[in-house]
Design a protein around this motif. Structure first.
Motif, short mmCIF file in Angstrom:
data_model
loop_
_atom_site.label_atom_id
_atom_site.label_comp_id
_atom_site.label_asym_id
_atom_site.label_seq_id
_atom_site.Cartn_x
_atom_site.Cartn_y
_atom_site.Cartn_z
N VAL A 1 -12.65 32.97 -28.05
CA VAL A 1 -12.50 31.92 -26.94
C VAL A 1 -13.11 30.59 -27.34
CG1 VAL A 1 -13.64 31.76 -24.66
CG2 VAL A 1 -12.66 33.69 -25.29
N LEU A 2 -14.30 30.46 -28.16
CA LEU A 2 -15.13 29.57 -28.66
C LEU A 2 -14.06 28.65 -29.48
CD1 LEU A 2 -17.47 27.67 -28.59
CD2 LEU A 2 -18.26 28.98 -30.58
N SER A 3 -13.44 29.21 -30.44
CA SER A 3 -12.49 28.40 -31.29
C SER A 3 -11.27 27.91 -30.35
CB SER A 3 -12.13 29.45 -32.33
OG SER A 3 -11.52 30.58 -32.07
N ILE A 4 -10.76 28.56 -29.65
CA ILE A 4 -9.60 28.10 -28.86
C ILE A 4 -10.13 26.91 -27.86
CG2 ILE A 4 -8.14 28.51 -26.67
CD1 ILE A 4 -7.62 31.23 -27.83
N PHE A 5 -11.22 27.12 -27.38
CA PHE A 5 -11.83 25.80 -26.51
C PHE A 5 -12.08 24.52 -27.50
CE2 PHE A 5 -15.65 23.64 -25.29
CZ PHE A 5 -15.14 23.20 -23.88
N VAL A 6 -12.79 24.90 -28.67
CA VAL A 6 -13.01 23.58 -29.51
C VAL A 6 -11.65 23.24 -29.93
CG1 VAL A 6 -14.09 22.94 -31.64
CG2 VAL A 6 -15.15 24.54 -30.07
N SER B 1 12.03 13.89 -27.65
CA SER B 1 11.15 12.85 -27.44
C SER B 1 10.10 12.73 -28.19
CB SER B 1 10.83 13.11 -25.92
OG SER B 1 9.99 14.30 -25.81
N LEU B 2 9.48 11.59 -28.55
CA LEU B 2 8.36 11.34 -29.37
C LEU B 2 7.27 12.19 -28.82
CD1 LEU B 2 7.47 10.10 -31.86
CD2 LEU B 2 7.07 8.00 -30.73
N SER B 3 6.84 12.00 -27.61
CA SER B 3 5.73 12.62 -27.06
C SER B 3 5.92 14.21 -26.97
CB SER B 3 5.47 11.86 -25.49
OG SER B 3 6.58 12.11 -24.85
N GLY B 4 7.25 14.52 -26.89
CA GLY B 4 7.16 15.89 -27.10
C GLY B 4 7.06 16.57 -28.46
N ARG B 5 7.49 15.77 -29.24
CA ARG B 5 7.14 16.29 -30.73
C ARG B 5 5.84 16.28 -31.03
NH1 ARG B 5 12.23 13.23 -33.87
NH2 ARG B 5 14.12 14.27 -32.88
N LEU B 6 5.16 15.17 -30.59
CA LEU B 6 3.60 15.07 -30.69
C LEU B 6 2.81 16.02 -30.25
CD1 LEU B 6 1.20 13.60 -31.75
CD2 LEU B 6 1.49 12.24 -29.77
N LEU B 7 3.35 16.78 -29.11
CA LEU B 7 2.80 17.82 -28.35
C LEU B 7 3.02 19.03 -29.06
CD1 LEU B 7 1.19 18.89 -25.93
CD2 LEU B 7 3.51 19.20 -24.59
N LEU B 8 4.26 19.48 -29.69
CA LEU B 8 4.41 20.64 -30.39
C LEU B 8 3.57 20.45 -31.57
CD1 LEU B 8 8.38 20.80 -29.98
CD2 LEU B 8 6.65 21.84 -28.75
N LEU B 9 3.79 19.40 -32.25
CA LEU B 9 2.60 19.40 -33.56
C LEU B 9 1.08 19.79 -33.18
CD1 LEU B 9 4.03 16.43 -35.56
CD2 LEU B 9 4.44 18.84 -36.24
N THR B 10 0.69 18.93 -32.03
CA THR B 10 -0.64 19.38 -31.75
C THR B 10 -0.95 20.74 -31.31
OG1 THR B 10 -0.76 17.13 -30.61
CG2 THR B 10 -2.36 18.69 -29.90
N ILE B 11 -0.01 21.47 -30.67
CA ILE B 11 -0.05 22.85 -30.48
C ILE B 11 -0.02 23.60 -31.71
CG2 ILE B 11 1.24 24.75 -29.32
CD1 ILE B 11 2.24 23.21 -27.15
N LEU B 12 0.84 23.25 -32.63
CA LEU B 12 0.68 23.91 -34.01
C LEU B 12 -0.50 23.93 -34.75
CD1 LEU B 12 2.55 25.41 -36.32
CD2 LEU B 12 3.16 23.11 -36.88
N PHE B 13 -1.18 22.46 -34.69
CA PHE B 13 -2.37 22.50 -35.25
C PHE B 13 -3.48 23.20 -34.64
CE2 PHE B 13 -0.14 18.74 -37.18
CZ PHE B 13 -0.23 19.26 -38.61
N THR C 1 -10.31 19.11 -29.09
CA THR C 1 -10.26 18.50 -30.21
C THR C 1 -8.73 17.83 -30.38
OG1 THR C 1 -11.93 19.35 -31.35
CG2 THR C 1 -10.45 17.96 -32.66
N SER C 2 -7.93 18.69 -30.12
CA SER C 2 -6.39 18.47 -30.18
C SER C 2 -5.93 17.63 -28.97
CB SER C 2 -5.51 19.61 -30.10
OG SER C 2 -5.97 20.42 -31.52
N PHE C 3 -6.65 17.86 -27.62
CA PHE C 3 -6.34 17.12 -26.64
C PHE C 3 -6.80 15.54 -26.74
CE2 PHE C 3 -7.81 15.27 -22.46
CZ PHE C 3 -6.65 15.31 -21.76
#
Length: 222
Positions: free
Chosen positions: A180-185, A24-36, A189-191
Motif C-alpha cells: 500500500v505504501l509503495s503504491i501510494f508513493v 495521442s501524445l498524452s495517452g502514451r505519456l499516461l501509459l508510460l507513467t503507469i508502466l513506471f 510521484t508519477s502523478f
C-alpha cells in the motif's frame, strides 16, 4: 479552403478508448507513467518483503537457541520433557537439531520431528535468494512444516523445524503495508511527473497543433 488530404484527416473518425490512449501524445505519456509506477512498486515491494522474511527466519533461529539453552548445560539435562516442550512451543518451533564435530543433538516436542516440506537458509543470503524465498512462502499451502538451516559458529550448525503459518501471517501483514505504501508513493510521484510534463510540453504542443488545424494554409486557386 482546405486541401484534400487535410479534409480527409478532419473527416477521419477519432480513435476511442484504448486506441485514443495509444495514438495521442498524452495517452502514451499516461501509459508510460503507469508502466513506471508498476516497475517502481515491484522495485520497492519485493526487496523489502524479502529482507523482512529473512529476518523472520533469523528470529526463529534466535528464539530456538534461547529455548534450548537451559538444556545444553549439564544441570539442564535434569529438566522435564514437558518444560522442554513448553519452551519450544513459546519459541514457535517444533524441533531443534544442533550439529558440531560430526555429532548432533535433537530437541523436539515429541518423540520424532515432523516431516519437512520446505528448506530455507537462515544464514547470509543475497537479495535474489531472499526474493525467491519470500515468493515461495507467500504461495505456500497452509500448515506447511519448514526447516531453517544456519551456521552458529565455525563447525557448528543449527537446524530449526517449525510451522510456517505464523511466519506467513506476519509476512502477509507486513507485505500488505509495504504494498500500500509503495503504491501510494509511486502514484504520487508519477502523478506529479505526469502533470509537470503535460503542462510544460504536451499542452503547449496540443495548442500549437489545434491552432494549425483551425488556420490551414489556403491552396492555390486554379
Amino acid at each position: 479552403v482546405f486541401s484534400r488530404p487535410m479534409l480527409k484527416e478532419l473527416q477521419r473518425p477519432k480513435p476511442q478508448g484504448w486506441r485514443l490512449a495509444t495514438h495521442s501524445l498524452s495517452g502514451r505519456l499516461l501509459l508510460l507513467t503507469i508502466l513506471f509506477v508498476m516497475l517502481s512498486v515491484a522495485l520497492i515491494y519485493f526487496p523489502s518483503v524479502g529482507r523482512y522474511h529473512h529476518q523472520l527466519l533469523q528470529d526463529r533461529i534466535n528464539s530456538a537457541q534461547l529455548a534450548i539453552l537451559p538444556f545444553t548445560e549439564t544441570p539442564g539435562q535434569q529438566l522435564s520433557a514437558q518444560l522442554r516442550s513448553q519452551l519450544l512451543a513459546r519459541a514457535g518451533v517444533e524441533a531443534v537439531i544442533l550439529r558440531a564435530g560430526g555429532l548432533h543433538e535433537l530437541f523436539a516436542e515429541g518423540a520424532d520431528p515432523p516431516e519437512v516440506q520446505a528448506v530455507y537458509d537462515g544464514g547470509e543470503t543475497d537479495l535474489v535468494e531472499q526474493i525467491r524465498d519470500v515468493v515461495r512462502a507467500l504461495f505456500a499451502p497452509p500448515g506447511r512444516t519448514i526447516r531453517i538451516d544456519a551456521v552458529t559458529a565455525p563447525g557448528s550448525t543449527i537446524v530449526v523445524i517449525a510451522n510456517e503459518d505464523p511466519i506467513r501471517a506476519a509476512l502477509f501483514v507486513f507485505s500488505t503495508r509495504v504494498l500500500v505504501l509503495s503504491i501510494f508513493v509511486s502514484l504520487l510521484t508519477s502523478f506529479l511527473v505526469f502533470v509537470t510534463i503535460y503542462l510544460s510540453l504536451v499542452r503547449p504542443m496540443q495548442r500549437i497543433t489545434a491552432a494549425m488545424n483551425n488556420n490551414p494554409r489556403p491552396t492555390d486557386e486554379q
